[in-house]
Design an enzyme around this catalytic site. Structure first.
Site, PDB file in Angstrom:
ATOM      1  N   LYS A 119       0.798  -1.213   0.000  1.00 47.86           N
ATOM      2  CA  LYS A 119       0.000   0.000   0.000  1.00 47.86           C
ATOM      3  C   LYS A 119       0.838   1.273   0.000  1.00 47.86           C
ATOM      4  O   LYS A 119       0.486   2.272  -0.620  1.00 47.86           O
ATOM      5  CB  LYS A 119      -0.956  -0.016   1.191  1.00 47.86           C
ATOM      6  CG  LYS A 119      -2.050  -1.072   1.077  1.00 47.86           C
ATOM      7  CD  LYS A 119      -2.958  -1.043   2.281  1.00 47.86           C
ATOM      8  CE  LYS A 119      -4.178  -1.926   2.087  1.00 47.86           C
ATOM      9  NZ  LYS A 119      -3.864  -3.323   1.869  1.00 47.86           N
ATOM     10  N   ARG A 151      -6.359  -8.219  -9.004  1.00 49.62           N
ATOM     11  CA  ARG A 151      -7.045  -9.502  -9.192  1.00 49.62           C
ATOM     12  C   ARG A 151      -8.510  -9.217  -9.474  1.00 49.62           C
ATOM     13  O   ARG A 151      -8.950  -8.066  -9.466  1.00 49.62           O
ATOM     14  CB  ARG A 151      -6.937 -10.353  -7.929  1.00 49.62           C
ATOM     15  CG  ARG A 151      -7.417  -9.619  -6.674  1.00 49.62           C
ATOM     16  CD  ARG A 151      -7.507 -10.516  -5.472  1.00 49.62           C
ATOM     17  NE  ARG A 151      -7.681  -9.782  -4.235  1.00 49.62           N
ATOM     18  CZ  ARG A 151      -8.826  -9.273  -3.793  1.00 49.62           C
ATOM     19  NH1 ARG A 151      -9.905  -9.377  -4.523  1.00 49.62           N
ATOM     20  NH2 ARG A 151      -8.893  -8.630  -2.641  1.00 49.62           N
ATOM     21  N   HIS A 207     -14.970  -3.426   8.510  1.00 53.39           N
ATOM     22  CA  HIS A 207     -14.148  -3.240   7.300  1.00 53.39           C
ATOM     23  C   HIS A 207     -14.289  -4.370   6.288  1.00 53.39           C
ATOM     24  O   HIS A 207     -13.541  -4.411   5.311  1.00 53.39           O
ATOM     25  CB  HIS A 207     -12.674  -3.048   7.667  1.00 53.39           C
ATOM     26  CG  HIS A 207     -12.426  -1.958   8.653  1.00 53.39           C
ATOM     27  ND1 HIS A 207     -12.670  -0.632   8.364  1.00 53.39           N
ATOM     28  CD2 HIS A 207     -11.990  -1.995   9.941  1.00 53.39           C
ATOM     29  CE1 HIS A 207     -12.374   0.107   9.426  1.00 53.39           C
ATOM     30  NE2 HIS A 207     -11.976  -0.692  10.388  1.00 53.39           N
ATOM     31  N   GLU A 235      -3.541   6.045   8.153  1.00 48.44           N
ATOM     32  CA  GLU A 235      -4.341   6.921   7.296  1.00 48.44           C
ATOM     33  C   GLU A 235      -5.314   7.723   8.145  1.00 48.44           C
ATOM     34  O   GLU A 235      -5.789   7.256   9.188  1.00 48.44           O
ATOM     35  CB  GLU A 235      -5.176   6.109   6.297  1.00 48.44           C
ATOM     36  CG  GLU A 235      -4.439   5.630   5.090  1.00 48.44           C
ATOM     37  CD  GLU A 235      -5.373   4.916   4.126  1.00 48.44           C
ATOM     38  OE1 GLU A 235      -6.563   4.728   4.469  1.00 48.44           O
ATOM     39  OE2 GLU A 235      -4.912   4.538   3.037  1.00 48.44           O
TER      40      GLU A 235
END
Length: 616
Positions: A116, A297, A235, A200
């Site tokens: 990430k 993917r 999440h 974040e």
């Protein structure tokens, strides 16, 4: 074109790939663990190869076993599905080095976008807006805490190599950061073999918007519009739809163009998804949407894109892997109607969504020809839901001319779903689809958490359903009690899922004949078994007497207290890992830990006594 395809996966995605491959005239090879020897994907493939014991790390996650299976069966190509090895660049390279076709992006693209922090740096260079946060190399707890303070709470801790909601924690304040970091790192290491994290800023009214992209080996890249995946629990996506509600043409163009730039920045080939987070506090707007990550993917939610575009994304994957160009240009793609997908999980909402395992003695999601709802599944009636893999058992996808038509069609199909004795979240999904905020398109990723108990389906069937079932169970053989000058009263004791219940069914029509054992009641997406009460039974220890029981089969990965220790209500005692997720067990009241029967690393069965607390 590919002549023989090995599918390095299991369950519904393996069955879904087999379906397209068969339509294209491609021979398929399934691989399976010992636990999946009788699985649906094994029987649907043209050939199947056993690759190891039940744990994924001893079967589905072993590249050498899969490559050996490919050689032995003459497979020309390998499709990884999603999960398992689908985003493992080393595996992709090994497939290519073996002279096989890898149905996926180039290994370098997987490496570039799989981490990430590196992916965000690449997006910044490509002019794609990214979420504020910390992407640094310094992974010390002190530095991460300082960066979180600087960003400002609430924040998200996310595994650098993460995905699927694993290795992710929302942290509301500095006091909770240290514990959340330890748990996040531990889960990330277990799931991905990499405990590095990034920080974040947590957007307070977030919408999860993602764009399906596709590239070929001839330099062409297109997008297939956006999806909204905002309905999430911890999440983990629960309900997804396409297109995103409230997305105007200008915002759509800006987001989709940014997604194409992101794909081009990674020299992307094949199917991929660019994920964005949007601040939806004042509607969707291009200046409040930021890049989060790229999934290299096929996504679980790809069917909603297929429904609104009329494209078979797996067919595109196979053709592009074989060297063909994209079959259409961007201008030839358009949106037709609206589609919504719900993920049906083997889990019990009444028990905190703990995974549920066992044999599907009854399993019926309706006939798509009657319901108009597509069902993607890897199980059938009689299949076994094991503790070894992800608990998703099916996806239901509804398409309509309007969002409301798709929503109502999907809710109706889930309302009539039968899953028993394994518990499912079908009733929860019905409540979520019918929630006023979802109906009004006023959702964000916090909707499920805010709604709380309002989304919990009823604990028991309605009185009407119970009465009808009781009458059918007893039939004319029931001997009612009577009073002089009064109508006969028909009432009795029954067992509803093993728990005693009294039912008065005096006014119900008498069935022609009694049912011998039990009857299933299906209502609102839930299924119960009603049986005659023949013998009283006792219940074992539970939280009321201080017994801490394993809520499911799993492995103890942490023990936080020692025998004899004083504990307080809500204190974390130990952590159990099952179905790739962590579950904390806490003290039900203040007291002393009188017995401790669990140790780190121990495998435990459902209902095992792990500890006992004596109250003050």
């Amino acid at each position: 074109m590919i002549h023989t395809l090995l599918i390095a996966n299991r369950g519904e995605i393996a069955c879904r790939i087999i379906r397209t491959a068969r339509a294209m005239g491609i021979r398929t090879v399934a691989v399976h663990s010992e636990a999946d020897a009788a699985a649906l994907h094994v029987r649907e493939a043209d050939e199947a190869v056993a690759i190891g014991p039940a744990p994924a790390r001893e079967s589905y996650l072993l590249p050498d076993r899969i490559l050996t299976a490919a050689r032995e069966t003459g497979a020309q190509a390998i499709h990884p599905g999603y999960g398992f090895l689908s985003e493992n660049a080393d595996f992709a390279q090994a497939v290519i080095d073996a002279g096989l076709i890898w149905v996926g992006p180039n290994p370098d693209s997987i490496r570039a976008m799989g981490l990430k922090d590196a992916a965000k740096a690449r997006m910044i260079a490509a002019g794609v807006p990214v979420t504020p946060g910390y992407l640094g190399e310094d992974q010390s707890a002190e530095r991460l805490a300082a960066e979180a303070d600087a960003i400002g709470y609430p924040v998200l801790i996310k595994a650098v190599a993460g995905g699927g909601g694993k290795g992710m924690r929302q942290v509301e304040d500095a006091a909770a950061f240290a514990d959340a970091l330890v748990s996040c790192r531990r889960e990330a290491a277990a799931a991905f073999g990499d405990d590095r994290v990034l920080i974040e800023k947590y957007i307070l009214s977030p919408r999860h918007i993602e764009v399906q992209v596709f590239g070929d080996r001839h330099g062409n890249v297109v997008h297939l519009f956006e999806r909204d995946c905002s309905l999430q629990r911890r999440h983990q996506k629960v309900i997804e739809e396409a297109p995103a509600p409230g997305m105007d043409a200008a915002t759509r163009a800006a987001v989709c163009d940014a997604a194409v730039r992101a794909a081009r920045a990674g020299d992307y080939v094949g199917a991929g998804t660019i994920e964005f987070i949007a601040d939806a506090s004042d509607g969707l707007s291009a200046d409040r949407i930021w890049f989060m990550e790229m999934n290299t993917r096929l996504q679980v939610e790809h069917p909603v894109t297929e429904a609104i575009t009329g494209v078979d994304l797996v067919e595109w994957q196979l053709r592009i892997a074989a060297g063909e160009p994209l079959p259409v240009t961007q201008e030839e793609l358009s949106i037709d109607g609206h589609a919504i997908e719900a993920r049906l999980y083997a889990e019990d909402p009444a028990k905190g969504f703990l995974p549920s395992i066992g044999t599907l003695e009854a399993f019926d999601l309706g006939d798509p020809a009657d319901t108009g709802v597509r069902v993607d599944t890897g199980v059938e009636q009689g299949s076994v839901i094991s503790p070894w893999y992800d608990p998703m058992i099916a996806k239901l996808i509804a398409h309509g001319d309007t969002r409301e038509e798709a929503r109502a069609r999907l809710a109706d199909a889930l309302d009539e779903a039968i899953v028993w004795p394994v518990r499912s979240n079908a009733g929860f999904l019905v409540e979520a689809l019918d929630h006023p905020d979802f109906v009004a398109e006023a959702m964000d990723t916090g909707l499920i958490a805010r709604a709380g108990d309002a989304l919990m389906p009823p604990a028991e069937p309605s009185e009407e359903a119970l009465v009808a079932a009781a009458a059918e169970l007893t039939g004319p053989a029931f001997l009612p009690g009577f009073r002089l000058n009064a109508a006969p009263r028909r009432a009795g004791a029954f067992l509803l899922d093993g728990q005693p219940i009294a039912i008065d069914f005096t006014d119900a029509p008498i069935a022609d004949e009694a049912v011998d054992t039990s009857i299933l009641i299906s209502e609102g997406g839930q299924t119960w078994a009603l049986a005659p009460f023949r013998a009283a039974g006792g219940a074992g220890g539970g939280a009321g007497d201080g017994a801490i029981l394993a809520p499911m089969p799993g492995r103890v990965i942490a023990v936080e207290v020692a025998a004899g220790a004083r504990v307080v209500r809500g204190q974390k005692l130990m952590v159990l890992e099952a179905m790739k997720m962590e579950h904390a067990l806490t003290a039900p009241f203040d007291g002393t830990l009188a017995a401790l029967n669990a140790a780190t690393g121990a495998q435990v069965t459902e209902g095992a006594l792990l500890a006992r607390i004596e109250a003050d």
